[in-house]
Structures are given as structure tokens and as C-alpha cells.
Design an enzyme around this catalytic site. Structure first.
Site, PDB file in Angstrom:
ATOM      1  N   LYS A 194      -2.616  10.547 -18.176  1.00  0.00           N
ATOM      2  CA  LYS A 194      -2.673  11.266 -19.445  1.00  0.00           C
ATOM      3  C   LYS A 194      -1.391  11.006 -20.252  1.00  0.00           C
ATOM      4  O   LYS A 194      -1.139   9.895 -20.651  1.00  0.00           O
ATOM      5  CB  LYS A 194      -2.915  12.754 -19.176  1.00  0.00           C
ATOM      6  N   ARG A 203       0.825  -1.212   0.000  1.00  0.00           N
ATOM      7  CA  ARG A 203       0.000   0.000   0.000  1.00  0.00           C
ATOM      8  C   ARG A 203       0.859   1.261   0.000  1.00  0.00           C
ATOM      9  O   ARG A 203       0.401   2.325  -0.358  1.00  0.00           O
ATOM     10  CB  ARG A 203      -0.967  -0.001   1.181  1.00  0.00           C
ATOM     11  N   ASP A 249      -0.328  21.713 -10.984  1.00  0.00           N
ATOM     12  CA  ASP A 249      -0.716  20.526 -11.752  1.00  0.00           C
ATOM     13  C   ASP A 249      -0.028  20.626 -13.108  1.00  0.00           C
ATOM     14  O   ASP A 249      -0.347  21.499 -13.922  1.00  0.00           O
ATOM     15  CB  ASP A 249      -2.249  20.489 -11.899  1.00  0.00           C
ATOM     16  N   TYR A 262      -9.292  21.289 -13.855  1.00  0.00           N
ATOM     17  CA  TYR A 262     -10.074  20.122 -14.271  1.00  0.00           C
ATOM     18  C   TYR A 262     -11.341  20.017 -13.392  1.00  0.00           C
ATOM     19  O   TYR A 262     -11.298  20.310 -12.191  1.00  0.00           O
ATOM     20  CB  TYR A 262      -9.181  18.878 -14.139  1.00  0.00           C
TER      21      TYR A 262
END
Ligand SMILES: Cc1ncc(COP(=O)(O)O)c(C=O)c1O
Length: 393
Positions: free
Chosen positions: A208, A57, A183, A110
Site C-alpha cells: 500500500k 528465501r 496492522d 481487512y
């Protein structure tokens, strides 16, 4: 760390110490790593230290190569991979904010980020102050209060292609001893280096361009070692948005060709933007590579090329935009961007629908706007498809 240039790092970076040395990074499809003894286990658990693997994790050898390679490409100290771009942004917000705190963000973000800040963080007692004209530096200064914990900007932004002045925003943030979070999804480090302009933290939707072919939902946070270790020891453990080793492996494959792809994406987008700008049925084109774009000079200063995302507004009504999208044959109609294929999206009804009509207007996203992520196809075929669709309205 060897002093390699970008394209060399994209191929060879972060392999030091891997035994046996390999060409393709092995996929360590294991989420636990046996300890030599109790002390080893205690150290691995307590430290989240590099090389002391503990549990899938929060660490994995394949994922670690992706993290280190991305950090090298960004010119940052360290990175932590996440299961999506949204979880990268959430980890950052969760790290810096507690109940009663505030953030200051550009509203050109976004749609998912908008909802996270507006609704998700509000639920956690954190308020967002939106900057509706992110070019107005005075508005950023005015919005900062004693409760502000970070400034957030997406540049260029999805889908309105706003180019933010990263250096100026970093100066404003640092003047108040705050971090600037950028970002960098749309440019990737192949085209833009936010750390070199003063940014403190970079977030990515690696889904992306870093992935490049719509295969791997993924994200990352890049920043100082202490920040990344705190994320790994803290929220990554108790929230758990870890990247799978297989997706990290796919990302590493794609990133080998990152700058080649970003160059071709950018030149294809420039060809399409130039074509659309001269078309009588197109009202406006948002692409920072065009001289007509208000952020063109800034884009030239802070980006090596302008990437593949552009949007255009058609003359006429919403129905005309719908007809164009429905008529296209080559362009893939989907809510995604940054892949090898040209993707067309209608932001007002999909990716940004959650903003609602008022906020859509403020964010410069009319119903007649069409977003394109220009792919790697032959540019003549990309243009021929939209030429045919525009002839139908
Ligand atoms: C600029 C930007 N940041 C973050 C995200 C969220 O990334 P993900 O879809 O990987 O969660 C997106 C998604 O489209 C995006 O375009």
C-alpha cells in the site's frame, strides 16, 4: 545506529557497511551467496545472523536494507520482509499459535485477514474470538482465555476506519503476558508509531503506502530481534513467502518520499471528507480526521495525520452506490489502496465479500458503502469527479 530523524532515515537509513557506498541501493538479483569455507556455510545456515547471507528465501542484501530501514522508521529492533501483507500476518499467526490455541481480534480488519483468521487458522486448529465492538475494552478482557496467544488489531481499519486504543489494548495484553499485534498499514510509521504505544509486533501490507504506486506486492513484520530471527530461521524457510530483491528496491525508492506523500494524502482526504460530509446525498462519512468521527479524539492523540483511506455511505440503495462508482472518471475503480492515484472500491462486493451479509453488518459495511483511497492528484479534480457522479443519482 545513527540518531537521525524520520525523513533522514527514510533516505539514508541502513546503508552503513554497504560497500561500495552508493546513492541508490544496488539490486542483488542473486539468491545464493558463495561461502568462504564449510564453517562459513554452516554458520550462515545455522544462525540466520545479520550479514551472513545464505539463501534468497530468507535473506538478500537489497531486501535487508528495506527490512532495516523499515525497522528504523517504526522504532523497532528488526524486521522481516514478506511477499505480501497476508504472508506477514500468516507468519505471525503461525509463530505464536499451535493446534488448540486461540487469538482475540477486532472484527474491523481487512477482508483477507478476516478469512485467514476465520477459515485459514481454523483449518490449522486455531480459534479466533472476534471483538465486534473493538472500542469496548471490557469485551477484549472477557475474550482472553488460557489458550489466547495474541491480540490483533488494525488501526485505523479498512474500510470502516475504526480507531483502536492501542495503548489500552497493549495494557490489556501485557496484563495477561500476551503480545499485541498491530496492522499499521493505513498509517505507516510516518503517521503512527504503535511501538511507542506499547505494541509488540507490527505487520504491514507494504503493497500500500510504503510502495505507494501499486507496483510491488509486499509485506513485513517488525518486532524484537528474537522474534524476527525465529521467523527467518523457521517459517520463512519452510513456508517461503520471501520478498524479491527488485520489489525491495522499488519499496526503498518509494519510501524516500513516504512522509511527504502521507501528508498530501491526508490533506487531500480531509478536503474530500469535508466535502462529502456536507453533501445532501451522502448519509455518513467515515474519516477519523472529521470531528464527527467517534474515534476523532483518539486519532488526534495517536496519529500525526489521518492518512488517505475514507469510506462513505450514500443515501438510497445499493444501485445508487453502483451508479456512482460506474460514473466516476478520474478515480480508478480497483481493489487497492495507498497509491498515488485515487482509488474507489466497493468493499461489500469485493475486498470484504467473504464476510457474508451477517458479518458485513456486524463489521459496519453496508452495500451502500463506498471506500476511497484518496490520491495525490489536485484535490479540486478529485472533488469535481465525485460531484459529477453524485449528481447522477
Ligand atoms: C490493512 C491491510 N492489511 C493487510 C492487507 C493484505 O495485504 P496484501 O494485499 O499485501 O497481501 C491489506 C490489503 O488490502 C490491508 O488493507
Amino acid at each position: 545506529m545513527k540518531r537521525w530523524r524520520f525523513d533522514t532515515m527514510a533516505l539514508h537509513g541502513a546503508l552503513e557497511g554497504m560497500k561500495p557506498n552508493t546513492v541508490s541501493v544496488p539490486i542483488y538479483q542473486s539468491l545464493a551467496y558463495p561461502f568462504d569455507d564449510v564453517q562459513h556455510g554452516a554458520d550462515a545456515y545455522a544462525d540466520a545472523r545479520e550479514g551472513l547471507f545464505c539463501y534468497g528465501r530468507w535473506d538478500n542484501p537489497t531486501v535487508q536494507v528495506f527490512e532495516k530501514r523499515l525497522a528504523m522508521l517504526e522504532g523497532g529492533e528488526a524486521a522481516i520482509a514478506t511477499s505480501s501483507g497476508m504472508s506477514a500476518i500468516l507468519l505471525v499467526a503461525h509463530h505464536f499459535c499451535k493446534v488448540g490455541d486461540e487469538i482475540v481480534s477486532s472484527n474491523r480488519v481487512y477482508g483477507g485477514t478476516f478469512v485467514l483468521f476465520e477459515a485459514g487458522l481454523e483449518k490449522m486448529g486455531v480459534k479466533v474470538r472476534w471483538i465486534t465492538d473493538p472500542s469496548d475494552l471490557g469485551a477484549w478482557k472477557k475474550a482472553i482465555t488460557k489458550k489466547t496467544r495474541f491480540l490483533y488489531v488494525e488501526s485505523p481499519s479498512n474500510p470502516s476506519l475504526h480507531v483502536a486504543d492501542i495503548r489500552a489494548l497493549a495494557d490489556i495484553a501485557h496484563g495477561k503476558k500476551l503480545p499485541l499485534v498491530v496492522d499499521n498499514t493505513i498509517c505507516t510509521p510516518a503517521l503512527q508509531k504503535p511501538f511507542s504505544m506499547g505494541a509488540d509486533v507490527i505487520v504491514h501490507s507494504a503493497s500500500k503506502y510504503l510502495s505507494g504506486n501499486a507496483t510491488s506486492l509486499s509485506g513485513a513484520v517488525v518486532g524484537k530481534k528474537e522474534l524476527i530471527r525465529a521467523l527467518r530461521k523457521g517459517p520463512m524457510r519452510y513456508l517461503g513467502p520471501a520478498l524479491s530483491p527488485f520489489n525491495a528496491w522499488l519499496l526503498l525508492l518509494s519510501m524516500e518520499t513516504l512522509s511527504l506523500r502521507m501528508d498530501r494524502h491526508s490533506s487531500n482526504a480531509m478536503a474530500l471528507a469535508t466535502y462529502l460530509e456536507g453533501h445532501p446525498k451522502v448519509k455518513s462519512v467515515n474519516y477519523p480526521g472529521l470531528k464527527s468521527h467517534p474515534g476523532h479524539a483518539l486519532a488526534k492523540k495517536q496519529m500525526r495525520a489521518c492518512s488517505s483511506l475514507l469510506s462513505f455511505v450514500v443515501k438510497g440503495k445499493f444501485e445508487d452506490a453502483v451508479k456512482i462508482i460506474n460514473t466516476l472518471e478520474l478515480w480508478v475503480h480497483a481493489t487497492h489502496l495507498g497509491t498515488s492515484r485515487t482509488i474507489v472500491t466497493h468493499p461489500a462486493s469485493t475486498t470484504h465479500v467473504a464476510l457474508g451479509p451477517t458479518e458485513l453488518k456486524k463489521a459496519g459495511i453496508p452495500p451502500t458503502m463506498i471506500r476511497v483511497s484518496v490520491g495525490l492528484e489536485d484535490p479540486a479534480d478529485i472533488i469535481a469527479d465525485i460531484e459529477r457522479a453524485l449528481s447522477k443519482i
